[in-house]
Design a protein around this motif. Structure first.
Motif, mmCIF file in Angstrom:
data_model
loop_
_atom_site.group_PDB
_atom_site.id
_atom_site.type_symbol
_atom_site.label_atom_id
_atom_site.label_comp_id
_atom_site.label_asym_id
_atom_site.label_seq_id
_atom_site.Cartn_x
_atom_site.Cartn_y
_atom_site.Cartn_z
ATOM 1 N N SER A 1 26.178 44.771 -26.949
ATOM 2 C CA SER A 1 25.804 43.812 -25.912
ATOM 3 C C SER A 1 24.693 44.370 -25.020
ATOM 4 O O SER A 1 23.722 43.668 -24.706
ATOM 5 C CB SER A 1 27.025 43.470 -25.051
ATOM 6 N N PRO B 1 22.038 34.933 -23.046
ATOM 7 C CA PRO B 1 23.377 34.329 -23.006
ATOM 8 C C PRO B 1 24.291 34.814 -24.138
ATOM 9 O O PRO B 1 25.484 35.047 -23.911
ATOM 10 C CB PRO B 1 23.092 32.824 -23.146
ATOM 11 N N PHE C 1 25.495 38.356 -23.272
ATOM 12 C CA PHE C 1 26.502 38.380 -22.211
ATOM 13 C C PHE C 1 27.811 37.772 -22.698
ATOM 14 O O PHE C 1 28.891 38.179 -22.270
ATOM 15 C CB PHE C 1 26.013 37.650 -20.957
ATOM 16 N N GLY C 2 27.706 36.804 -23.611
ATOM 17 C CA GLY C 2 28.909 36.259 -24.221
ATOM 18 C C GLY C 2 29.669 37.316 -25.007
ATOM 19 O O GLY C 2 30.906 37.347 -24.999
ATOM 20 N N MET D 1 36.719 29.846 -22.285
ATOM 21 C CA MET D 1 35.705 30.026 -23.317
ATOM 22 C C MET D 1 36.111 29.351 -24.620
ATOM 23 O O MET D 1 35.271 28.778 -25.318
ATOM 24 C CB MET D 1 35.435 31.513 -23.550
ATOM 25 N N LEU E 1 26.429 31.477 -24.700
ATOM 26 C CA LEU E 1 27.651 32.134 -24.232
ATOM 27 C C LEU E 1 28.801 31.990 -25.225
ATOM 28 O O LEU E 1 29.510 32.953 -25.530
ATOM 29 C CB LEU E 1 28.070 31.554 -22.883
ATOM 30 N N THR E 2 28.990 30.791 -25.752
ATOM 31 C CA THR E 2 30.120 30.560 -26.660
ATOM 32 C C THR E 2 29.911 31.207 -28.014
ATOM 33 O O THR E 2 30.861 31.720 -28.612
ATOM 34 C CB THR E 2 30.395 29.056 -26.835
#
Length: 401
Positions: free
Chosen positions: A27, A46, A49-50, A89, A293-294
């Motif tokens: 990450s 994103p 960070f996800g 999430m 993110l997802t």
């Protein structure tokens, strides 16, 4: 000591494993590439960070296996049950990603940002966007040969189309358990277009071919047919292509149809400008945030740290390189039978990485001849690559679903 022990148990320190540390490192590297190097920051940041959120012990931010939400009687948990049991999430993933909603929404915004004019002016060059899809099907066969299932192989091969939303959408439909690694590979290689396109091009294009001047070719061999009313053509084109695609490859409609709709509301002009502004602005930006993110949250240590992930990373690069090579050799084949020569760099941009691939190819041509501007010609092939990758995804989904 009892108090210290109790405090320790209240924290997540005891749950941190070496696998967790590896995922944190991945990450951090992705965040560095997105923030410092500027590699596809709108999605890579994103996603990165996800990944971090998914691998915080006890955070309940990692996306769980679909088997965990299956209840008795072949029924799945509803969204409220998923949110209660597995966190926010998972709610976002199963409502926005698993349903296949966000990639088409992003494609609508991409359509607004796309100008089909260069392709319509040079329809012959658009054929190289189709030739560049060879990487998808080559890796599909190769991945099956080394042990991937057909659905997994198709999801891996689609990386060769160099289109992030298309890769994500195809993987959601065919191999959702590989979504994280495939998304990371797709966007990483898209970010590396300035490295990969010159690398492959210099292997297969001669110095003489690099200097083929398209404007001089146009003067020597002018086009016999020209579009007189380009505005009308730009409005008719998305309607006509959308209808044709719906008849021939109906499974391509969710992506290609939304792309063409976005393009149409832009080309109509002032009467639909508010729609176009919304599609390319707040709607696309919001979709991009949740998509990143997802997708990143699917990359838990159990999923990512596997032999298949290594295969995806290697296979994705090979698919990318073969697609570029396919476009180059398609140009070489045409040049063998035509007096009007085409710069092979145009074939190299048959990828869907618009407009980065075209800019890179143009800069490469200018290194060999400072007057050889080929950007508009590259865009013809590049834009057709977007259409080609969406159609290829539709074909794969149609055959394998």
């Amino acid at each position: 000591m009892d108090i210290l022990s109790e405090l320790f148990n209240m924290t997540a320190l005891g749950e941190i494993t070496w696998q967790t540390l590896i995922m944190w490192a991945i990450s951090f590297v992705l965040l560095y590439l997105g923030i410092k190097k500027g590699y596809e920051p709108l999605l890579l940041i994103p996603i990165a960070f996800g990944v971090l959120l998914a691998n915080f012990p006890g955070g309940q931010m990692g996306v769980v296996d679909p088997e965990l939400i299956e209840l008795e009687g072949h029924r799945y948990m509803n969204l409220f049950e998923i949110a209660h049991e597995y966190g926010i999430m998972n709610y976002l993933y199963y409502s926005l990603i698993k349903t296949g909603l966000l990639p088409p929404v992003i494609f609508m915004g991409v359509g607004v940002l796309t100008d089909f004019g260069p392709m319509l002016r040079n329809l012959k060059l658009a054929l190289f966007g189709a030739a560049a899809q060879i990487g998808i099907f080559t890796i599909l066969l190769g991945a099956i040969a080394v042990g991937f299932t057909p659905k997994e192989a198709a999801s891996l091969g689609i990386i060769g189309g160099a289109d992030g939303p298309t890769a994500i959408y195809t993987t959601i439909k065919l191999a959702p358990h590989l979504l994280g690694p495939i998304a990371i590979a797709a966007y990483s290689y898209m970010a590396l277009v300035p490295v990969i396109v010159p690398l492959v091009s210099k292997l297969f294009i001669s110095k003489k071919e690099f200097t083929i001047n398209m404007k001089q070719m146009e003067k020597q061999y002018p086009a016999k047919v020209q579009i007189k009313n380009m505005k009308a053509a730009k409005i008719i084109f998305p309607i006509a292509l959308g209808t044709l695609a719906a008849v021939l490859v109906p499974s391509s409609v969710p992506l290609l149809g939304m792309l063409l709709f976005g393009n149409l509301i832009k080309e109509i002009g002032s009467s639909t400008s508010r729609l176009a502004d919304a599609a390319q602005g707040p709607i696309m930006n919001t979709a991009t945030i949740f998509l990143g993110l997802t997708v990143g949250a699917t990359m838990t240590a159990e999923v990512f740290l596997s032999a298949k992930t290594l295969g995806i990373i290697v296979g994705g690069f090979v698919a990318f390189a073969i697609s570029i090579t396919g476009g180059i050799f398609a140009v070489k084949l045409v040049n063998t039978f035509s007096k009007k020569k085409i710069n092979p760099l145009i074939g190299a941009t048959g990828l869907s990485a618009v407009p980065m691939a075209s800019r890179v190819a143009n800069e490469l041509a200018l290194k060999y001849d400072k007057k050889n501007h080929i950007l508009q010609y590259c865009m013809a092939s590049n834009i057709s690559g977007v259409i080609g990758s969406a159609v290829a995804a539709g074909v794969l989904i149609s055959f394998l679903m």
